[in-house]
Design a protein around this motif. Structure first.
Motif, PDB file in Angstrom:
ATOM      1  N   CYS A   9       0.815  -1.214   0.000  1.00 49.49           N
ATOM      2  CA  CYS A   9       0.000   0.000   0.000  1.00 49.49           C
ATOM      3  C   CYS A   9       0.850   1.265   0.000  1.00 49.49           C
ATOM      4  N   ALA A  10       2.005   1.200   0.617  1.00 47.81           N
ATOM      5  CA  ALA A  10       2.886   2.365   0.774  1.00 47.81           C
ATOM      6  C   ALA A  10       2.278   3.448   1.651  1.00 47.81           C
ATOM      7  N   HIS A  11       1.236   3.140   2.388  1.00 47.06           N
ATOM      8  CA  HIS A  11       0.622   4.149   3.254  1.00 47.06           C
ATOM      9  C   HIS A  11       0.264   3.616   4.633  1.00 47.06           C
TER      10      HIS A  11
ATOM     11  N   VAL B 102      -0.958   0.793   5.744  1.00 45.61           N
ATOM     12  CA  VAL B 102      -2.217   0.083   5.922  1.00 45.61           C
ATOM     13  C   VAL B 102      -2.053  -1.438   5.806  1.00 45.61           C
ATOM     14  N   CYS B 103      -1.184  -1.879   4.904  1.00 43.61           N
ATOM     15  CA  CYS B 103      -1.138  -3.310   4.624  1.00 43.61           C
ATOM     16  C   CYS B 103      -0.187  -4.063   5.554  1.00 43.61           C
ATOM     17  N   GLY B 104       0.768  -3.392   6.110  1.00 40.90           N
ATOM     18  CA  GLY B 104       1.683  -4.037   7.044  1.00 40.90           C
ATOM     19  C   GLY B 104       2.719  -4.923   6.400  1.00 40.90           C
ATOM     20  N   SER B 105       3.061  -4.691   5.152  1.00 31.44           N
ATOM     21  CA  SER B 105       4.022  -5.601   4.526  1.00 31.44           C
ATOM     22  C   SER B 105       5.451  -5.107   4.574  1.00 31.44           C
ATOM     23  N   ASP B 106       5.692  -3.862   4.942  1.00 29.27           N
ATOM     24  CA  ASP B 106       7.074  -3.378   4.856  1.00 29.27           C
ATOM     25  C   ASP B 106       7.700  -3.063   6.215  1.00 29.27           C
ATOM     26  N   ALA B 107       7.389  -3.894   7.212  1.00 33.85           N
ATOM     27  CA  ALA B 107       8.087  -3.728   8.488  1.00 33.85           C
ATOM     28  C   ALA B 107       9.540  -4.123   8.300  1.00 33.85           C
TER      29      ALA B 107
ATOM     30  N   ALA C 164       8.665   1.052   6.722  1.00 35.10           N
ATOM     31  CA  ALA C 164       9.460   1.943   5.876  1.00 35.10           C
ATOM     32  C   ALA C 164       8.594   3.038   5.281  1.00 35.10           C
ATOM     33  N   CYS C 165       7.310   2.747   5.096  1.00 39.49           N
ATOM     34  CA  CYS C 165       6.418   3.725   4.460  1.00 39.49           C
ATOM     35  C   CYS C 165       5.891   4.753   5.444  1.00 39.49           C
ATOM     36  N   LYS C 166       6.175   4.579   6.729  1.00 38.30           N
ATOM     37  CA  LYS C 166       5.702   5.563   7.711  1.00 38.30           C
ATOM     38  C   LYS C 166       6.857   6.267   8.393  1.00 38.30           C
TER      39      LYS C 166
END
Ligand code: SF4
Ligand code: FES
Lengths: 154, 255
Positions: free
Chosen positions: B75-77, B79-84, B94-96
């Motif tokens: 999602c890059a925002h 929401v999805c939780g994939s880039d911890a 990383a997106c936050k």
């Protein structure tokens, strides 16, 4: 992902890459619950027992200067202090052992290391508790026949 | 935000109001399972805006410098939780995470989250994490006839578990937990958070079963209240508190 899931399900079999990450099956039972409760309960009791012990031994009367063989003999001739010290010994030992058991569980990575360390721990605990209990109940202040202690003049 | 932006003068003078840019070094842990036996570090220099996130910097590296860099994001925002990932030693999304907030004066380290097997670069195998999640039965369990309308719940009852509904299953909490790092057998904060979400839901009737699951040797009792999870959660969930509440529920169900 497929590579890991197609490996053999046995965990302690060949040391397959990543195998230590696989979740082993559940183990139900209330042991950990009781051990958690015991730590809280024994902790509170020990506070009372230990500080009571320190107060009586070090501050009451002549305080620390009165502590000698006769003092201990006097104390252990009373069932009250025998039970007090017995409780303190057992609770402190079990509380400590349970804490170290947790540390072992948290820090060892292999089941074999875990087993060895815990075996050592439990053996030492058994030794301390058995010896300690024996001393508390079989302690003889008049072991020396020429003793001049007041408890022995009866 | 504007205060810092004003201080860092843009290199080449641009139109007024333009976002300043600066150069940062990203030190990324790389691992290619086909060629490497051990992970290693590689550094990349990127020029980013003050408004850029670490994810944007990673994109820049992947798109302009080294296409082999692998990481998850969707999602890059937030929401999805994939880039911890572990950025400067802390688990974050990383997106936050804005680059300017993680001390860009020094190289920024980026590692995969710890305690799960690394598959490639920043990608870990999430299966053990989801296994634990599945074990707590994270779905509504009810008995009796289904109501013809929605299941009514008071605002108060809804508020009881509001905090734990926010979880996005990013695994930042579980992989920040030292007890989980050791052997990965502990259920982990995320599974407990998601059990909590149903245990304290007045509409759910499976609370007892879930409590039994978490009474396991590897369940809530392994929590040492380290608070790493609460600190790591990008959703601001009071994770440690949720774990303690499950412990208390277990105790009150016994006494
Ligand atoms: S509780 Fe927070 S840190 Fe843990 S998985 Fe959910 S969103 Fe991520
Ligand atoms: S990419 Fe979806 S949470 Fe970061």
């Amino acid at each position: 992902m497929t590579a890991t899931s197609s490996e053999t399900p046995r965990v302690d079999a060949v040391p397959v890459k990543h195998s230590r990450y696989r979740r082993v099956g559940a183990s139900r039972g209330n042991f950990e619950l009781w051990s958690w409760v015991f730590m809280r309960g024994s902790g509170i009791l020990l506070l009372v027992l230990v500080f009571g012990h320190l107060f009586v031994n070090l501050m009451l009367g002549e305080g620390i200067h009165a502590v000698d063989f006769a003092f201990v003999g006097q104390k252990w001739s009373s069932p009250f202090w025998q039970v007090w010290d017995l409780l303190m010994l057992w609770l402190a030992e079990l509380h400590g052992v349970n804490g170290v058991r947790t540390v072992i569980n948290d820090y060892t990575e292999k089941n074999s290391t875990r087993w060895v360390l815990k075996a050592l721990l439990f053996t030492s605990a058994l030794l301390v508790m058995v010896l300690g209990t024996l001393v508390i109940f079989t302690f003889d202040p008049c072991i020396d026949p020429s003793s001049t202690l007041s408890v022995c003049s009866r | 935000m504007t205060a810092t932006a004003e201080k860092q003068k843009p290199a080449g003078d641009k139109a007024p109001g333009a976002v300043p840019t600066f150069t940062v070094t990203l030190k990324i842990q790389r691992f290619n399972p086909e060629t490497d036996s051990e992970p290693h570090w590689e550094s990349y220099q990127v020029t980013v805006h003050a408004t850029d996130r670490v994810l944007d910097a990673l994109h820049q590296i992947k798109w302009e410098q080294d296409g082999s860099l692998s990481f998850r994001r969707s999602c890059a925002h937030g929401v999805c939780g994939s880039d911890a990932m572990r950025i400067n030693g802390k688990n974050r999304l990383a997106c936050k995470t804005l680059v300017k907030d993680v001390n860009p004066d020094k190289p920024i380290t980026v590692e995969p989250i710890k305690g799960l097997p690394v598959e490639k670069d920043l990608i870990v195998d999430m299966e053990p994490f989801f296994d634990a999640y599945r074990e707590v039965m994270p779905f509504l369990i009810t008995t009796g006839n289904e109501p013809t309308r929605e299941r009514i719940q008071s605002q108060q009852d809804r508020d009881r578990f509001d905090d734990t509904t926010k979880c996005i299953l990013c695994a930042a909490c579980t992989t920040s937990c030292p007890v989980f790092w050791n052997d990965g057998q502990y259920f982990g904060p995320a599974a407990i958070v998601n059990a909590h979400r149903f245990i304290f839901d007045s509409r759910d009737e499976g609370g007892k079963q879930r409590l039994e699951v978490l009474n396991d040797k590897e369940g809530v009792w392994r929590c040492r209240t380290t608070f790493n999870c609460t600190e790591a959660c990008p959703r601001g969930i009071e994770v440690t508190q949720a774990i303690q509440e499950v412990k208390r529920a277990l105790l009150t169900s016994r006494f």
